[in-house]
Design an enzyme around this catalytic site. Sequence first.
Site, PDB file in Angstrom:
ATOM      1  NE  ARG A 249      -4.387  -1.129   0.296  1.00  0.00           N
ATOM      2  CZ  ARG A 249      -4.612  -2.165  -0.523  1.00  0.00           C
ATOM      3  NH1 ARG A 249      -3.731  -2.486  -1.441  1.00  0.00           N
ATOM      4  NH2 ARG A 249      -5.721  -2.877  -0.427  1.00  0.00           N
ATOM      5  CD  GLU A 278      -3.427   3.467  -4.997  1.00  0.00           C
ATOM      6  OE1 GLU A 278      -4.531   2.913  -5.154  1.00  0.00           O
ATOM      7  OE2 GLU A 278      -2.392   2.854  -4.705  1.00  0.00           O
ATOM      8  CG  HIS A 296      -3.825  -0.351  -6.480  1.00  0.00           C
ATOM      9  ND1 HIS A 296      -4.058   0.243  -5.273  1.00  0.00           N
ATOM     10  CD2 HIS A 296      -3.878  -1.686  -6.225  1.00  0.00           C
ATOM     11  CE1 HIS A 296      -4.257  -0.681  -4.342  1.00  0.00           C
ATOM     12  NE2 HIS A 296      -4.154  -1.861  -4.907  1.00  0.00           N
TER      13      HIS A 296
HETATM   14  O1  LIG Z   1      -4.822  -3.846  -3.613  1.00  0.00           O
HETATM   15  C1  LIG Z   1      -5.513  -4.784  -3.734  1.00  0.00           C
HETATM   16  C2  LIG Z   1      -5.874  -5.659  -2.676  1.00  0.00           C
HETATM   17  O2  LIG Z   1      -5.705  -5.322  -1.494  1.00  0.00           O
HETATM   18  O3  LIG Z   1      -6.364  -6.722  -2.989  1.00  0.00           O
END
Ligand SMILES: O=CC(=O)O
Length: 332
Positions: A249, A278, A296
């Site tokens: 993250r 984001e 992402h």
């Molecule tokens: O970022 C994506 C997830 O947490 O699955």
Amino acid sequence: MAHNNNHTHLHGQALPKVLLLLPNPCFAQVEANNSHKFHFLKAWASPLPQDQFLETHAGSVQVLLSSSIGPPITAQILHLLPSLKLLVTISAGLDHLDLAECRARGVAIASASKIFAEDVADMAVGLLLDVMRNISASDRFVRDGFWVSKGDFALGSKIGGKRVGIVGLGNFGLEVAKRLEALGCNILYNSRKKKAFVSYPFFPDVCELAANSDVLVICCGLTAQTHHMINKKVLLALGREGVIVNVGRGAIIDEKEMVQCLVRGEIGGAGLDVFENEPHVPKELFALDNVVLSPHHAVLTPECFTALRELVAGNLEAFFSNKPLLSQVENN
Ligand SMILES: O=CC(=O)O
């Protein structure tokens, strides 16, 4: 005879309810394939404000389906759902869930973690190779006609022999390690706890790990403990040649500091699939050839989505037939 207040009946029998707060393409497909088994209650499709909608269904909703996109599942939402027993999230990350409140209320959580691991690891390795071998930068160089006009191009680094520090040796980190071992890298790691089943050197201190690594790959989840764990000190320990890859993250790294380190040449490069805010990406990064950016997208393969839909449906079936969940996460 007990009076049945449920709205949906199939041959006189109520379907179990599954609550959805927001529209999502994955939910839509799960619904399309399973509407004969479950009644999907869509808060977003109701004219009622969300809170009122939740109050209306408070007594009967045992399962909530959520994603990491959109507003978090807060204690306030959980308060409105006193019958809730299960939260299924179509993400690996759990940072959008109030885990303490779920624990206090005895709400089980099922996530997508395992089925995302291979795709996320492929992306991490792709970003690492791209940054270290200048693949995206080479592509721009050729397209812009510089091969003809300038002729030469910055050298990349050899991958084999590099020390790769993996931060978070869970489902994702282990798949990353497996791939990078095959490329001849030496794996080191930091994790909440030392893992008895691997022989990679363990560094309880992430700064020590950075000081001993050529590359850091961030594979952990975002929690209060990991927020900005990769701070300026860790980045400086990684050093001028050091590369950072993030598929966890954004907020695990202090992004402002990372940008400064990249701009000043205090670290060597970055491959980033995730960001603090984001979809906003710090503009300074756009000018840097040693940075590779991705929106992402690490888990976005069709194969992964097929597996995800099956996992969600499998978890719902398991829950409503009192069987063990397929992907329950520990929340203690
Ligand atoms: O970022 C994506 C997830 O947490 O699955």
